[in-house]
Design a protein around this motif. Structure first.
Motif, mmCIF file in Angstrom:
data_model
loop_
_atom_site.group_PDB
_atom_site.id
_atom_site.type_symbol
_atom_site.label_atom_id
_atom_site.label_comp_id
_atom_site.label_asym_id
_atom_site.label_seq_id
_atom_site.Cartn_x
_atom_site.Cartn_y
_atom_site.Cartn_z
ATOM 1 N N UNK A 331 -0.796 10.048 -11.930
ATOM 2 C CA UNK A 331 -1.107 9.220 -13.287
ATOM 3 C C UNK A 331 0.061 9.667 -14.415
ATOM 4 N N UNK A 332 1.275 9.959 -13.975
ATOM 5 C CA UNK A 332 2.184 10.186 -14.912
ATOM 6 C C UNK A 332 3.620 9.624 -14.471
ATOM 7 N N UNK A 333 4.707 9.981 -15.088
ATOM 8 C CA UNK A 333 5.878 9.777 -14.605
ATOM 9 C C UNK A 333 6.257 8.272 -15.306
ATOM 10 N N UNK A 334 7.615 8.148 -15.341
ATOM 11 C CA UNK A 334 8.241 7.140 -15.761
ATOM 12 C C UNK A 334 7.826 5.824 -14.982
ATOM 13 N N UNK A 335 7.914 4.705 -15.631
ATOM 14 C CA UNK A 335 7.507 3.268 -14.985
ATOM 15 C C UNK A 335 8.173 2.944 -13.723
ATOM 16 N N UNK A 336 9.243 3.372 -13.577
ATOM 17 C CA UNK A 336 10.065 2.869 -12.346
ATOM 18 C C UNK A 336 9.467 3.502 -11.131
ATOM 19 N N UNK A 337 8.759 4.626 -11.318
ATOM 20 C CA UNK A 337 8.158 5.318 -10.289
ATOM 21 C C UNK A 337 7.173 4.334 -9.823
ATOM 22 N N UNK A 338 6.366 3.624 -10.735
ATOM 23 C CA UNK A 338 5.150 2.766 -10.190
ATOM 24 C C UNK A 338 5.675 1.568 -9.391
ATOM 25 N N UNK A 339 7.157 1.293 -9.971
ATOM 26 C CA UNK A 339 7.555 0.243 -9.208
ATOM 27 C C UNK A 339 7.605 0.273 -7.596
ATOM 28 N N UNK A 340 7.707 1.579 -7.085
ATOM 29 C CA UNK A 340 7.755 1.719 -5.714
ATOM 30 C C UNK A 340 6.241 1.335 -5.161
ATOM 31 N N UNK A 341 5.207 1.467 -5.938
ATOM 32 C CA UNK A 341 4.032 1.253 -5.612
ATOM 33 C C UNK A 341 3.654 -0.260 -5.385
ATOM 34 N N UNK A 351 -6.769 -6.734 0.281
ATOM 35 C CA UNK A 351 -7.976 -5.928 1.334
ATOM 36 C C UNK A 351 -9.077 -5.408 0.691
ATOM 37 N N UNK A 352 -8.941 -5.396 -0.815
ATOM 38 C CA UNK A 352 -10.348 -5.117 -1.345
ATOM 39 C C UNK A 352 -10.254 -3.412 -1.602
ATOM 40 N N UNK A 353 -9.037 -2.770 -1.437
ATOM 41 C CA UNK A 353 -9.117 -1.330 -1.585
ATOM 42 C C UNK A 353 -8.676 -1.186 -3.201
ATOM 43 N N UNK A 354 -9.660 -0.340 -3.710
ATOM 44 C CA UNK A 354 -9.482 0.112 -5.100
ATOM 45 C C UNK A 354 -8.247 1.049 -5.419
ATOM 46 N N UNK A 355 -7.524 0.714 -6.374
ATOM 47 C CA UNK A 355 -6.447 1.424 -6.917
ATOM 48 C C UNK A 355 -6.761 2.071 -8.062
ATOM 49 N N UNK A 356 -6.490 3.529 -8.092
ATOM 50 C CA UNK A 356 -6.920 4.544 -9.304
ATOM 51 C C UNK A 356 -5.696 5.455 -9.437
ATOM 52 N N UNK A 357 -5.471 5.930 -10.722
ATOM 53 C CA UNK A 357 -4.695 6.933 -10.828
ATOM 54 C C UNK A 357 -5.353 8.365 -11.465
ATOM 55 N N UNK A 358 -4.726 9.525 -11.041
ATOM 56 C CA UNK A 358 -5.277 10.779 -11.430
ATOM 57 C C UNK A 358 -3.880 11.746 -11.926
ATOM 58 N N UNK A 359 -4.291 12.491 -13.214
ATOM 59 C CA UNK A 359 -3.366 13.262 -13.641
ATOM 60 C C UNK A 359 -4.000 14.674 -13.705
#
Length: 507
Positions: A331-341, A351-359
């Protein structure tokens, strides 16, 4: 009769050579030719003798056939038809002839499924109940396909165009069957992931089945079904393995599976830059071999392909594979890191899989297991590797640090977080960045002071991992090292307050 037997034997033998003489082909051709030889000599043909001799010849030719799934499937199918099916077959005089014929076709398919069940579970860890139904279509349709194929062979050259049309029509049953198999695989319905049975389970099943065949004539029909149900249940018994951590041999990458004592499963990363389709051919087979049908959460340390491409495959194959309930990102880092996800997140939505962040400061508790995130903090803006998610596992007296690819500024921030949390003298360290010399500094090692460490890297990788300087630092710290490139998959098990390490193929 002699002329017909000789012609038939030569014809079938030539056909077997033409299509490659695989295991099942050799078995069928040899048994047929032996039957024709019996006709030639006027002797009695015994199916079990022919089956046994063909198996012995194959094993003499290549003893490794004993480890070949096709060998066992071919021979157990014939044994099912010749030995088990007569015990389940309903006599025609018991009712309507047509109804009994359909019922016996179903029982033939059931007999094959029962006999091949230990083979499927041992080699593939799962079984599809649809196989029973599809066999009902395939067995009668094969006669149509074979007869039609022979018919087209003898059509004259003048009407070869018609022969092509006829051949395509004859292939329709095969196309239908292939489509049905694809549909059932895609939906995943009717497929039971049971895991690989222990050898003793297969031995008990086999011995019990032999005893059943010996005394089945003295049993009533209901009793026969009850005995077979008990034998099948033996194969599906799966005691929970307790608390284990397995560092998979995914080549140049990371893939870690944590199994809690209550049966819940967590994955930490899953990818490789040196092995293709690592999710399909290594991670998923491992999960099925363990009898795992569901993953409670997958933690992704960062977006490099050697940490996520296998997870992408698992998400794509959930319907016919293992369900993933949650995907947990740093749950941290620059926005471009999340682009890879983005691709992973899109697959999760489909598929109904939940997406969460943790820091840093977040944690997951499950029974006696706690997974706490130590890094990165919400305001950390380091580069990708430095921003790797770091998890601290505690279970009873065992502590494990999963470090992803953390290095540089990220490692220094991790040291501060561990000092504030008074974390030191851990039990096991997953060495960061596959053993890079730029991570796991002497200061960091002195702080964590691990009793043992594990490095996940690929054999002869182009990065030179693990680096000699890193190995020397671990040696100076007095920390034993296991490497997936040398030991294969490494499983850590907790039993009676002690940790046991198992490497692939060795105890």
């Amino acid at each position: 009769m002699r002329t017909a037997a000789a012609a038939g034997g030569i014809w079938i033998a030539a056909y077997g050579v033409m299509i490659g003489s695989g295991v099942s082909v050799f078995r069928a051709v040899f048994m047929f030719c032996l039957q024709m030889l019996a006709e030639w000599w006027g002797r009695t043909y015994d199916l079990l003798t022919a089956l046994s001799v063909s198996a012995a010849l194959l094993i003499l030719k290549n003893p490794l056939y004993l480890y070949h799934s096709g060998f066992w499937l071919s021979y157990t199918c014939v044994l099912a038809i010749s030995l088990l099916y007569p015990c389940l077959k309903v006599p025609e005089e018991k009712g309507n002839v047509k109804v009994i014929a359909v019922l016996n076709s179903f029982l033939l398919s059931v007999s094959i499924t029962i006999a091949t069940l230990p083979v499927f579970l041992w080699f593939y860890y799962e079984v599809s109940l649809w196989g029973i139904m599809w066999n009902l279509l395939v067995i009668p349709l094969m006669s149509v396909v074979l007869g039609g194929g022979i018919f087209t062979l003898f059509l004259p050259e003048a009407i070869k165009g018609f022969a092509g049309i006829a051949a395509r029509g004859i292939c329709l049953p095969l196309t239908l069957f292939e489509k049905l198999c694809h549909i059932t695989e895609w939906t995943g319905l009717g497929t039971i992931i049971a895991g690989q049975p222990a050898f003793w389970q297969i031995a008990v099943f086999t011995a019990g089945l032999l005893c059943f065949l010996a005394v089945s004539g003295k049993l009533r029909y209901v009793q026969r079904m009850a005995v077979l149900s008990v034998l099948i249940t033996v194969l599906f018994l799966r005691p929970r393995p307790g608390f284990t951590i397995t560092f998979l041999d995914v080549g140049q990458g990371d893939g870690i599976c944590v199994q809690n004592e209550n049966g819940n499963v967590y994955l930490i990363d899953g990818g490789s830059s040196s092995k293709s389709n690592v999710g399909t051919y290594q991670i998923l087979p491992f999960l099925k071999q363990q009898g795992i049908r569901e993953i409670k959460a997958v933690f992704i340390s960062h977006g490099d392909q050697d940490h996520i491409n296998g997870i992408r495959e698992l998400l794509e194959r959930q319907k016919g594979g293992v369900a993933i309930r949650q995907l947990v990102l740093a749950g941290s880092g620059r926005q471009e890191f999340f682009d890879e996800y983005r691709e992973l997140i899109k697959l999760c939505e489909e598929t109904g899989t939940g997406v969460y962040t943790i820091q840093a400061g977040g944690s997951v508790t499950d029974g006696g297991l706690t997974l706490a995130c130590l890094h990165p903090a919400g305001n950390f803006e380091g580069e990708k590797n430095a921003s790797s998610q770091v998890l601290y596992l505690s279970y009873e007296d065992v502590t494990v640090l999963f470090t992803g690819d953390v290095e540089g500024e990220g490692e220094r921030r991790l040291e501060q977080a561990m000092e504030e949390a008074e974390i030191k003298n851990i039990t096991l360290l997953k060495v960061a960045h596959h053993g890079s010399k730029y991570s796991t500094s002497p200061q960091f090692l002195r702080q964590v002071n691990p009793k043992a460490s594990i490095i996940s890297c690929g054999e002869n990788n182009s990065y030179g991992h693990p680096h000699e300087e890193l190995l020397e630092r671990l040696k100076e710290q007095g920390c034993p090292v296991l490497q997936t490139q040398e030991n294969g998959a490494i499983t850590v098990s907790l039993r009676k307050g002690r940790m046991w390490f198992y490497v692939f193929g060795h105890g």
